[in-house]
Design a protein around this motif. Structure first.
Motif, mmCIF file in Angstrom:
data_model
loop_
_atom_site.group_PDB
_atom_site.id
_atom_site.type_symbol
_atom_site.label_atom_id
_atom_site.label_comp_id
_atom_site.label_asym_id
_atom_site.label_seq_id
_atom_site.Cartn_x
_atom_site.Cartn_y
_atom_site.Cartn_z
ATOM 1 N N SER A 38 94.296 53.262 19.721
ATOM 2 C CA SER A 38 94.584 54.614 20.233
ATOM 3 C C SER A 38 93.522 55.609 19.784
ATOM 4 O O SER A 38 93.110 56.480 20.561
ATOM 5 N N ASN A 39 92.999 55.465 18.556
ATOM 6 C CA ASN A 39 91.982 56.434 18.130
ATOM 7 C C ASN A 39 90.667 56.243 18.888
ATOM 8 O O ASN A 39 89.971 57.210 19.189
ATOM 9 N N THR A 40 90.352 54.991 19.210
ATOM 10 C CA THR A 40 89.132 54.761 20.005
ATOM 11 C C THR A 40 89.316 55.356 21.398
ATOM 12 O O THR A 40 88.413 56.016 21.934
ATOM 13 N N ALA B 130 95.117 40.467 13.905
ATOM 14 C CA ALA B 130 95.459 41.713 14.600
ATOM 15 C C ALA B 130 94.269 42.666 14.574
ATOM 16 O O ALA B 130 94.060 43.446 15.512
ATOM 17 N N TYR B 131 93.471 42.586 13.508
ATOM 18 C CA TYR B 131 92.246 43.409 13.445
ATOM 19 C C TYR B 131 91.318 43.065 14.617
ATOM 20 O O TYR B 131 90.875 43.950 15.366
ATOM 21 N N GLY B 132 91.025 41.761 14.781
ATOM 22 C CA GLY B 132 90.154 41.339 15.884
ATOM 23 C C GLY B 132 90.738 41.735 17.229
ATOM 24 O O GLY B 132 90.039 42.207 18.125
ATOM 25 N N HIS C 234 81.034 55.385 17.067
ATOM 26 C CA HIS C 234 82.391 55.339 16.510
ATOM 27 C C HIS C 234 82.503 54.215 15.468
ATOM 28 O O HIS C 234 82.604 53.040 15.825
ATOM 29 N N PHE C 235 82.483 54.597 14.202
ATOM 30 C CA PHE C 235 82.552 53.624 13.104
ATOM 31 C C PHE C 235 83.942 53.550 12.462
ATOM 32 O O PHE C 235 84.281 52.542 11.848
ATOM 33 N N ALA C 236 84.697 54.632 12.513
ATOM 34 C CA ALA C 236 85.955 54.688 11.758
ATOM 35 C C ALA C 236 86.953 53.656 12.286
ATOM 36 O O ALA C 236 87.090 53.472 13.490
ATOM 37 N N ALA C 237 87.612 52.990 11.367
ATOM 38 C CA ALA C 237 88.639 52.010 11.767
ATOM 39 C C ALA C 237 89.391 51.554 10.532
ATOM 40 O O ALA C 237 88.933 51.745 9.409
ATOM 41 N N LEU C 238 90.529 50.940 10.775
ATOM 42 C CA LEU C 238 91.159 50.131 9.735
ATOM 43 C C LEU C 238 90.492 48.768 9.860
ATOM 44 O O LEU C 238 90.420 48.215 10.959
ATOM 45 N N SER C 239 90.006 48.204 8.739
ATOM 46 C CA SER C 239 89.097 47.063 8.913
ATOM 47 C C SER C 239 89.356 45.884 7.973
ATOM 48 O O SER C 239 88.465 45.063 7.800
ATOM 49 N N ALA D 177 80.101 50.312 -1.086
ATOM 50 C CA ALA D 177 81.109 50.917 -1.961
ATOM 51 C C ALA D 177 82.406 51.027 -1.176
ATOM 52 O O ALA D 177 82.657 52.050 -0.544
ATOM 53 N N HIS D 178 83.167 49.950 -1.161
ATOM 54 C CA HIS D 178 84.434 49.991 -0.439
ATOM 55 C C HIS D 178 85.575 50.188 -1.429
ATOM 56 O O HIS D 178 85.464 49.830 -2.587
ATOM 57 N N ASN D 179 86.632 50.746 -0.939
ATOM 58 C CA ASN D 179 87.814 50.921 -1.786
ATOM 59 C C ASN D 179 89.060 50.629 -0.955
ATOM 60 O O ASN D 179 89.380 51.419 -0.075
ATOM 61 N N ARG E 144 79.170 43.590 17.945
ATOM 62 C CA ARG E 144 80.126 42.692 17.271
ATOM 63 C C ARG E 144 79.522 42.190 15.975
ATOM 64 O O ARG E 144 78.992 41.082 15.901
ATOM 65 N N TYR E 145 79.599 43.027 14.954
ATOM 66 C CA TYR E 145 78.964 42.711 13.680
ATOM 67 C C TYR E 145 79.589 41.484 13.038
ATOM 68 O O TYR E 145 80.793 41.283 13.124
ATOM 69 N N PHE E 146 78.746 40.766 12.307
ATOM 70 C CA PHE E 146 79.252 39.790 11.326
ATOM 71 C C PHE E 146 79.417 40.571 10.025
ATOM 72 O O PHE E 146 79.814 41.728 10.056
ATOM 73 N N ASN E 147 79.113 40.002 8.876
ATOM 74 C CA ASN E 147 79.325 40.716 7.621
ATOM 75 C C ASN E 147 78.151 41.655 7.350
ATOM 76 O O ASN E 147 77.031 41.184 7.132
ATOM 77 N N ALA E 148 78.425 42.938 7.369
ATOM 78 C CA ALA E 148 77.381 43.907 7.032
ATOM 79 C C ALA E 148 77.189 43.859 5.521
ATOM 80 O O ALA E 148 78.152 43.776 4.759
ATOM 81 N N ALA E 149 75.926 43.881 5.098
ATOM 82 C CA ALA E 149 75.668 43.738 3.661
ATOM 83 C C ALA E 149 74.388 44.466 3.293
ATOM 84 O O ALA E 149 73.571 44.786 4.154
ATOM 85 N N SER F 162 92.700 44.202 17.864
ATOM 86 C CA SER F 162 92.621 45.658 18.072
ATOM 87 C C SER F 162 91.235 46.056 18.581
ATOM 88 O O SER F 162 91.105 46.944 19.429
ATOM 89 N N LYS F 163 90.191 45.391 18.077
ATOM 90 C CA LYS F 163 88.834 45.722 18.542
ATOM 91 C C LYS F 163 88.612 45.223 19.970
ATOM 92 O O LYS F 163 87.928 45.861 20.763
ATOM 93 N N LEU F 164 89.208 44.065 20.289
ATOM 94 C CA LEU F 164 89.089 43.554 21.659
ATOM 95 C C LEU F 164 89.763 44.518 22.637
ATOM 96 O O LEU F 164 89.218 44.845 23.704
#
Ligand code: NAD
Length: 203
Positions: free
Chosen positions: A38-40, A83-85, A15-20, A126-128, A110-115, A87-89
Motif C-alpha cells: 500500500s505504501n508503494t 511474505a516479504y518477497g 523508493h527504498f523504504a520498506a519492511l525488509s 548499520a541496521h537495527n 531485484r537486489y541480492f544482498n547489499a553489502a 509484497s515486493k512482487l
C-alpha cells in the motif's frame, strides 16, 4: 507526502523504504503486505498525480524463491517463498498497471544482498536490529557482538553452507543511476558461501 509533492516538483522517485526482514514477514505477513504494497502504491499515486512519471523501486531477488537454475535469469519464474518477497512482487505488479494506465515508467531492481561501505567511509552498514551476515561476522570477530551462528550446514554446496550473492552498495548506487537513464539489466555480484564469508570477515 502529499505536502512534499505539493511543495516541490520532482523528476522521479527512488523508493527504498520498506519492511525488509524475511523472517519477520513470516510472522507478520499481513503487516508486510499491507505496508510494502500500500505504501508503494500510495507513493506511485502521488507521483502520477504530480506528473512525476519515473519511479525506481528497491525490489528483491526474493521474488525468485528457489530458482530452477543458477545464475538466475531475469526472466526466471517469479515464485516468492516469503511474505516479504510476495509484497515486493505485488508492488512490482501494481507499478506495471501504473505504467499501462498512467505512463509511470518504473525500474524494479531485484537486489541480492547489499553489502559494504562507501570507499570514503561516509556510510556503512548499520541496521537495527542487525540481521546481515557481514556486520554480524565483523562484530563477532571484534568481540563486540555474540559469536556468529551459521544456520544450515548440509546444503548441496562445497562447504555445506548456504551460498549467497552480494552486491556492493557503490555498485548498487551506480545501478540506480543507470536505471534512471537506460533500461538494462545490471549485474555486479560476488557469490560466496556463508562459511567462506564468515572466514573472510575474520570469524
Ligand atoms: N539490504 C539488502 O540486502 C536488500 C536486498 C534486497 C532488497 N532490499 C530492499 O532495499 C530497501 C532498503 O533496504 P535496507 O537494507 O536499507 O533496509 P532497512 O530496513 O535498513 O531500511 C528500510 C528503511 O525504511 C524505513 N521505513 C519502512 N517503512 C517506512 C514508512 N512507512 N515510512 C518511512 N520509512 C519507512 C525503515 O524505518 C528503514 O529505515 C528495502 O526496500 C529492502 O526491501 C534490500
Amino acid at each position: 507526502m502529499t505536502d512534499v509533492f505539493d511543495r516541490w516538483k520532482f523528476d522521479g522517485v527512488f523508493h527504498f523504504a520498506a519492511l525488509s526482514l524475511v523472517g519477520e514477514s513470516m510472522q507478520q505477513p499481513l503487516r508486510y503486505i499491507r505496508e510494502n504494497v500500500s505504501n508503494t502504491m500510495l507513493l506511485a499515486e502521488l507521483a502520477v498525480n504530480a506528473g512525476c512519471l519515473r519511479f525506481v523501486l528497491s525490489s528483491t531477488a526474493a521474488l525468485f524463491g528457489y530458482p530452477d537454475s543458477i545464475p538466475i535469469r531475469e526472466d526466471a519464474p517469479l515464485r516468492p517463498v516469503s511474505a516479504y518477497g510476495e509484497s515486493k512482487l505485488m508492488a512490482e505488479r501494481g507499478l506495471e498497471w501504473a505504467d499501462r494506465v498512467h505512463g509511470l515508467k518504473s525500474a524494479c531492481l531485484r537486489y541480492f544482498n547489499a553489502a559494504g561501505a562507501d570507499h570514503l567511509g561516509r556510510i556503512g552498514e548499520a541496521h537495527n536490529p542487525e540481521t546481515h551476515l557481514i556486520p554480524l561476522a565483523i562484530k563477532a570477530a571484534l568481540g563486540t557482538g555474540p559469536g556468529l551462528k551459521i544456520f544450515g550446514t548440509d546444503y548441496d554446496t562445497p562447504d555445506g553452507t548456504c551460498i549467497r550473492d552480494y552486491i556492493h552498495v557503490t555498485d548498487l548506487a551506480d545501478a540506480h543511476l543507470r536505471s534512471w537513464t537506460v533500461s538494462m539489466p545490471v549485474a555486479a555480484c560476488v557469490t560466496t558461501s556463508v562459511l567462506a564469508m564468515a572466514i573472510l570477515c575474520g570469524r
